[in-house]
Design an enzyme around this catalytic site. Structure first.
Site, PDB file in Angstrom:
ATOM      1  CB  ALA A   9       0.197   2.664  -0.845  1.00  0.00           C
ATOM      2  N   GLY A  69      -4.823   4.032  -1.675  1.00  0.00           N
ATOM      3  CA  GLY A  69      -4.974   2.579  -1.657  1.00  0.00           C
ATOM      4  C   GLY A  69      -6.085   2.114  -0.732  1.00  0.00           C
ATOM      5  CD  GLU A 103      -5.927   2.550  -5.846  1.00  0.00           C
ATOM      6  OE1 GLU A 103      -5.017   2.704  -4.999  1.00  0.00           O
ATOM      7  OE2 GLU A 103      -5.715   2.469  -7.050  1.00  0.00           O
ATOM      8  CD  GLU A 145      -3.747   7.334  -5.089  1.00  0.00           C
ATOM      9  OE1 GLU A 145      -4.598   8.230  -5.283  1.00  0.00           O
ATOM     10  OE2 GLU A 145      -4.043   6.196  -4.695  1.00  0.00           O
TER      11      GLU A 145
HETATM   12  N1  COA Z   1       1.558   6.099   4.626  1.00  0.00           N
HETATM   13  C1  COA Z   1       2.382   6.075   5.691  1.00  0.00           C
HETATM   14  N2  COA Z   1       2.079   6.695   6.860  1.00  0.00           N
HETATM   15  C2  COA Z   1       0.907   7.359   6.925  1.00  0.00           C
HETATM   16  C3  COA Z   1       0.023   7.429   5.851  1.00  0.00           C
HETATM   17  C4  COA Z   1       0.379   6.745   4.657  1.00  0.00           C
HETATM   18  N3  COA Z   1      -0.418   6.718   3.582  1.00  0.00           N
HETATM   19  N4  COA Z   1      -1.052   8.170   6.223  1.00  0.00           N
HETATM   20  C5  COA Z   1      -0.831   8.544   7.485  1.00  0.00           C
HETATM   21  N5  COA Z   1       0.346   8.061   7.925  1.00  0.00           N
HETATM   22  C6  COA Z   1       0.966   8.222   9.245  1.00  0.00           C
HETATM   23  C7  COA Z   1       1.551   9.604   9.444  1.00  0.00           C
HETATM   24  O1  COA Z   1       2.837   9.670   8.895  1.00  0.00           O
HETATM   25  C8  COA Z   1       1.528   9.705  10.938  1.00  0.00           C
HETATM   26  O2  COA Z   1       2.618   8.942  11.472  1.00  0.00           O
HETATM   27  P1  COA Z   1       3.439   9.485  12.755  1.00  0.00           P
HETATM   28  O3  COA Z   1       2.407   9.763  13.814  1.00  0.00           O
HETATM   29  O4  COA Z   1       4.350   8.368  13.100  1.00  0.00           O
HETATM   30  O5  COA Z   1       4.108  10.724  12.291  1.00  0.00           O
HETATM   31  C9  COA Z   1       0.251   8.980  11.343  1.00  0.00           C
HETATM   32  O6  COA Z   1      -0.055   8.113  10.240  1.00  0.00           O
HETATM   33  C10 COA Z   1      -0.926   9.907  11.569  1.00  0.00           C
HETATM   34  O7  COA Z   1      -1.110  10.687  10.402  1.00  0.00           O
HETATM   35  P2  COA Z   1      -1.199  12.287  10.452  1.00  0.00           P
HETATM   36  O8  COA Z   1      -0.888  12.788   9.070  1.00  0.00           O
HETATM   37  O9  COA Z   1      -0.366  12.827  11.555  1.00  0.00           O
HETATM   38  O10 COA Z   1      -2.730  12.485  10.794  1.00  0.00           O
HETATM   39  P3  COA Z   1      -3.619  13.758  10.472  1.00  0.00           P
HETATM   40  O11 COA Z   1      -4.858  13.608  11.281  1.00  0.00           O
HETATM   41  O12 COA Z   1      -2.845  15.020  10.623  1.00  0.00           O
HETATM   42  O13 COA Z   1      -3.969  13.619   8.906  1.00  0.00           O
HETATM   43  C11 COA Z   1      -4.563  12.410   6.886  1.00  0.00           C
HETATM   44  C12 COA Z   1      -4.730  12.526   8.432  1.00  0.00           C
HETATM   45  C13 COA Z   1      -5.284  11.142   6.452  1.00  0.00           C
HETATM   46  C14 COA Z   1      -5.227  13.632   6.218  1.00  0.00           C
HETATM   47  C15 COA Z   1      -3.067  12.359   6.512  1.00  0.00           C
HETATM   48  O14 COA Z   1      -2.440  11.378   7.308  1.00  0.00           O
HETATM   49  C16 COA Z   1      -2.793  12.023   5.077  1.00  0.00           C
HETATM   50  O15 COA Z   1      -2.984  12.868   4.215  1.00  0.00           O
HETATM   51  N6  COA Z   1      -2.283  10.791   4.806  1.00  0.00           N
HETATM   52  C17 COA Z   1      -1.822  10.384   3.516  1.00  0.00           C
HETATM   53  C18 COA Z   1      -2.968  10.133   2.569  1.00  0.00           C
HETATM   54  C19 COA Z   1      -2.437   9.780   1.200  1.00  0.00           C
HETATM   55  O16 COA Z   1      -1.851  10.585   0.514  1.00  0.00           O
HETATM   56  N7  COA Z   1      -2.682   8.540   0.792  1.00  0.00           N
HETATM   57  C20 COA Z   1      -2.311   8.072  -0.523  1.00  0.00           C
HETATM   58  C21 COA Z   1      -1.096   7.253  -0.453  1.00  0.00           C
HETATM   59  S1  COA Z   1      -0.662   6.647  -2.049  1.00  0.00           S
END
Ligand code: COA
Length: 277
Positions: free
Chosen positions: A85, A128, A131, A151
């Site tokens: 999400a 999500g 999911e 989460e």
């Molecule tokens: N919601 C909003 N934005 C998200 C996102 C999410 N769930 N997941 C990634 N992004 C965005 C980041 O903020 C970043 O944006 P920016 O470039 O404008 O700053 C962009 O996507 C790239 O993500 P980034 O974290 O820089 O990539 P990474 O390669 O360093 O890491 C992940 C990849 C997947 C490990 C990391 O993005 C992550 O942990 N995301 C969240 C996962 C999560 O907790 N999901 C559950 C949500 S309920």
């Protein structure tokens, strides 16, 4: 305006009745790892209504847009199905703010489709995103994909059906492990524990997934719906009631045109030309 969900219909010429197609939905926010914001949910829900009401749609494939080349001096963003999400929509929100959204969401809209759905995962499918894949009937993934329910690290639990669907698919222990730890699950592990149906090299994923969807699209659309409905019933019904439900649906199929067409075609060594009824 940003088109957050791209839709492509692919006609299946050798399917019957004529007009059959599969529809591919691409989550299109690659710079945000296809994170599921409100707008994507709304678009998915609209497409679910269309897919359900259009008899020609025989199967749905959901995928994430591939990563874009990086801007100069910026790092390459990873490829994703959906990294969850959109967390930016959570900040400062209370329960009253989020309730309407979670009570009418895309995960359930997909789950409630009567037609087969396939998640095609190439990269991160987190929160999500996992999911959304779980809301589909079948999951195919590339070998570089990673799944998980992180989460817990946000002070939350899965809210798109993850606790229930993971438990049903993988069993209590694995669901607990994945949700309580928030750890990522590799594609190999996802295949081993049954979280995905198959894994492919990234280059083979699209072709293999579309091939499978086309195979389904060539069956009787009526019989496919009945099969999905009865398999789904096993999630809610006690075993003995499920057996009765299956028997009743099986017997009812003997009153359909397609059963007669299928049986005749087999006996005459021909391809069945389904009527879908
Ligand atoms: N919601 C909003 N934005 C998200 C996102 C999410 N769930 N997941 C990634 N992004 C965005 C980041 O903020 C970043 O944006 P920016 O470039 O404008 O700053 C962009 O996507 C790239 O993500 P980034 O974290 O820089 O990539 P990474 O390669 O360093 O890491 C992940 C990849 C997947 C490990 C990391 O993005 C992550 O942990 N995301 C969240 C996962 C999560 O907790 N999901 C559950 C949500 S309920």
């Amino acid at each position: 305006m940003e088109e957050v969900l791209l839709v492509e219909d692919i006609p299946i010429e050798d399917a019957s009745p004529k007009g059959a197609k599969i529809t591919i939905w691409t989550l299109n926010r690659p710079n945000k790892l296809n994170a599921l914001n409100n707008k994507i949910h709304e678009e998915i829900k609209k497409q679910c209504v269309r897919a359900e009401s259009d008899d020609n749609v025989r199967a749905v494939i959901i995928r994430g847009a591939p990563a874009l080349p990086p801007h100069e001096g910026k790092k390459q963003k990873p490829s994703s199905f959906a990294a969850g999400a959109d967390i930016s929509e959570f900040e400062g929100k209370n329960s009253d703010d989020v309730r309407p959204f979670f009570e009418d969401n895309a995960w359930e809209a997909i789950w409630n489709l009567s037609k087969p759905t396939i998640a095609m995962v190439d990269g991160f499918a987190l929160g999500g995103g996992t999911e959304l894949a779980l809301s589909c009937d079948i999951r195919f993934a590339s070998k570089k994909s990673k799944f998980g329910q992180p989460e817990i690290n946000l002070g939350l639990i899965p809210g798109g059906g993850g606790t229930q669907r993971l438990c049903r698919l993988l069993g209590y222990g694995k669901a607990m492990e994945i949700i309580l730890s928030g750890n990522m699950v590799s594609a190999d592990e996802a295949l081993r524990i049954g979280l995905v149906n198959a894994i492919y090299e990234s280059e083979e994923l699209v072709e293999s997934t579309i091939y499978f969807a086309k195979e389904i699209a060539k069956k009787s659309p009526h019989t496919i719906k009945v099969a999905k409905r009865v398999i789904r019933a096993s999630l809610d019904l006690p075993f003995s009631e499920g057996i009765l439900a299956e028997r009743s649906e099986f017997i009812a199929l003997f009153d359909t045109e397609d059963k007669e067409i299928g049986v005749k075609a087999f006996l005459e060594r021909k391809e069945p030309l389904w009527l879908g009824e």
